[in-house]
Design an enzyme around this catalytic site. Structure first.
Site, PDB file in Angstrom:
ATOM      1  N   GLU A   1     -30.625 -19.932  75.045  1.00 53.60           N
ATOM      2  CA  GLU A   1     -29.521 -20.790  76.046  1.00 53.60           C
ATOM      3  C   GLU A   1     -28.645 -20.506  77.092  1.00 53.60           C
ATOM      4  O   GLU A   1     -28.990 -21.807  78.657  1.00 53.60           O
ATOM      5  CB  GLU A   1     -29.277 -21.199  75.013  1.00 53.60           C
ATOM      6  CG  GLU A   1     -29.396 -22.288  73.478  1.00 53.60           C
ATOM      7  CD  GLU A   1     -30.774 -23.132  74.243  1.00 53.60           C
ATOM      8  OE1 GLU A   1     -30.578 -23.799  75.002  1.00 53.60           O
ATOM      9  OE2 GLU A   1     -31.788 -23.692  73.254  1.00 53.60           O
TER      10      GLU A   1
ATOM     11  N   ASP B   1     -37.320 -17.819  76.799  1.00 54.90           N
ATOM     12  CA  ASP B   1     -37.230 -16.920  76.235  1.00 54.90           C
ATOM     13  C   ASP B   1     -37.363 -15.201  77.184  1.00 54.90           C
ATOM     14  O   ASP B   1     -36.887 -14.319  76.442  1.00 54.90           O
ATOM     15  CB  ASP B   1     -39.243 -16.731  76.223  1.00 54.90           C
ATOM     16  CG  ASP B   1     -38.808 -18.138  74.680  1.00 54.90           C
ATOM     17  OD1 ASP B   1     -37.885 -18.523  74.442  1.00 54.90           O
ATOM     18  OD2 ASP B   1     -39.863 -18.875  74.605  1.00 54.90           O
TER      19      ASP B   1
END
Ligand code: ZN
Length: 429
Positions: free
Chosen positions: A282, A367
């Protein structure tokens, strides 16, 4: 009816049909593909996902796709009902003869349109929560909470929507031929304001947001946030379990309102290292400025949209072509807004794969950031748990996923992390 209006009617119908056909075709592909792969866990996941979980995901995906088709058919019928079948014209004429022309009549038209649309969608929303989600064990909502959400969101929508609508209608009436530029400015200002108000004021009306309580987890998480240069007060835990067993995390806001939100359901499922990895993902969205990029894209597309609205609202064929008789002696601004809102999705639907592609790109970037800050193995095992517990299928139709998925399918995403083929997902390799 002028001939240009007839041509526009035909184009509108053709686009509507094309859109419904593409949606049905993609959904049929998805159902077929998932059903075909229902009886075997894909080789890469064979050691991590039991067959029963794989089959549950397949059944859930198929049930959702089928319900989606009812929604597609219903929306198309409603669009046709409002436009060529004369629904909007009838509503407008009734309100005109009842209230007379003016701002109040236009606001009443917008409000009635939204209310009727909402009422038509209500049974599907009910079915989705209390039948479909219930059947797969995800529903935690109660009829009382569902109803109170409905009342709250309707009141909130009116409190926010009516003043904005009044402001835009006023600009349309009094800002001259470049009113759409002013209206665009208002719309963008509103969006920026919501980016701050949504996380801080609106979301808390529906859910509780608390700072992380678990001290050991908090220490870990705070260390990670400091390492990433992110204010530690920006992490919240939300009581998602009030309504659903689905687990999630999201990032929102900018400036001082910037925050990462974890569902309590997510914290129940992940171990501390996995929580770290998801948080780092995040934070990666912030590091790569994904919110700013989305806003810039929104600015550009909505400028085009408002310019188009400014133009079509002056064209007689636009009204007649969509089944509405414009008033000669009263403003048609609310009508123009509504017809535009009904017509635009027919075009923007075909742009949605671009938005989905961009979103998947952002997921890969986040990611990669998480892998650099924490560990790919932890992120991989966290993602796999989430895919599994949310019953996300491991075998979506590739074209369906390309078209709609905002997040990469599990196989692509985990392969990119390098944790699938190496079998490092659930334990030491
Ligand atoms: Zn993400």
């Amino acid at each position: 009816m002028p001939s240009s209006a007839l041509v526009f009617s035909l184009v509108f119908c053709a686009l509507l049909l094309l859109q419904v056909a593409v949606r049905f075709w993609l959904a049929a592909r998805q159902v077929r593909h998932v059903a075909q792969h229902r009886n075997a866990v894909p080789a890469a996941f064979v050691h991590q996902v039991p067959l029963s979980a794989h089959q549950k995901a397949a059944d859930y995906t198929i049930a959702k796709a089928r319900l989606g088709l009812i929604d597609v058919a219903l929306s198309a019928a409603v669009t046709l009902g409002w436009t060529l079948l004369g629904g909007l014209n009838l509503l407008n004429q009734s309100l005109l003869s009842w209230m007379g022309p003016g701002m109040w009549q236009q606001l009443a038209l917008l409000a009635t349109f939204v209310l009727i649309g909402g009422l038509i969608e209500l049974p599907l929303s009910w079915y989705s929560t209390f039948r479909l989600e219930q059947r797969f064990g995800f529903n935690k909502n109660t009829p009382a909470l569902w109803l109170s959400d409905l009342v709250k969101s309707t009141l909130l929508g009116a409190a926010i929507g009516l003043p904005i609508a009044a402001l835009v209608l006023w600009l349309m009436a009094s800002a001259g031929s470049v009113w759409w530029l002013w209206a665009w400015g208002v719309w963008m200002g509103f969006n920026l304001l919501m980016l701050v108000l949504y996380p801080t004021v609106i979301a808390p009306i529906f859910n509780q947001f608390k700072p992380l309580e678990d001290e050991t987890l908090k220490a870990r998480v705070t260390a990670l946030m400091q390492r990433c240069g992110f204010a530690a007060k920006g992490l919240f835990v939300m009581d998602g379990s009030r309504r659903s067993a689905h687990a999630n995390a999201y990032f929102t806001g900018f400036g001082a309102a910037k925050r990462v939100v974890f569902f309590d359901t997510l914290l129940q499922q992940l171990n501390p290292a996995e929580v770290d990895a998801v948080l780092a993902h995040e934070l990666g969205h912030f590091k790569h400025r994904h919110i700013v990029k989305r806003i810039v894209a929104l600015f550009g597309f909505s400028l085009l949209g408002f310019a188009a609205l400014g133009w079509v609202s002056q064209q007689v064929w636009f009204y007649f072509g969509l089944g509405v008789v414009p008033a000669m002696d009263a403003p048609n601004d609310a009508l123009a807004l509504l017809l535009f809102m009904l017509a635009v999705p027919l075009l923007s639907y075909f742009l949605s794969p671009m938005a989905a592609q961009l979103s998947r790109q952002h997921e890969f970037e986040a990611d990669a950031y998480a892998v650099a800050q924490t560990s790919g193995a932890d992120l991989g095992s966290a993602l796999l748990k989430l895919y599994k517990d949310n019953a996300s299928t491991l075998t979506p139709d590739p074209l369906f996923a390309r078209f709609y998925y905002s997040h990469p399918p599990a196989s692509e995403r985990l392969a990119r992390l390098g944790t699938v083929a190496g079998a490092a997902v659930m334990g030491p390799a």
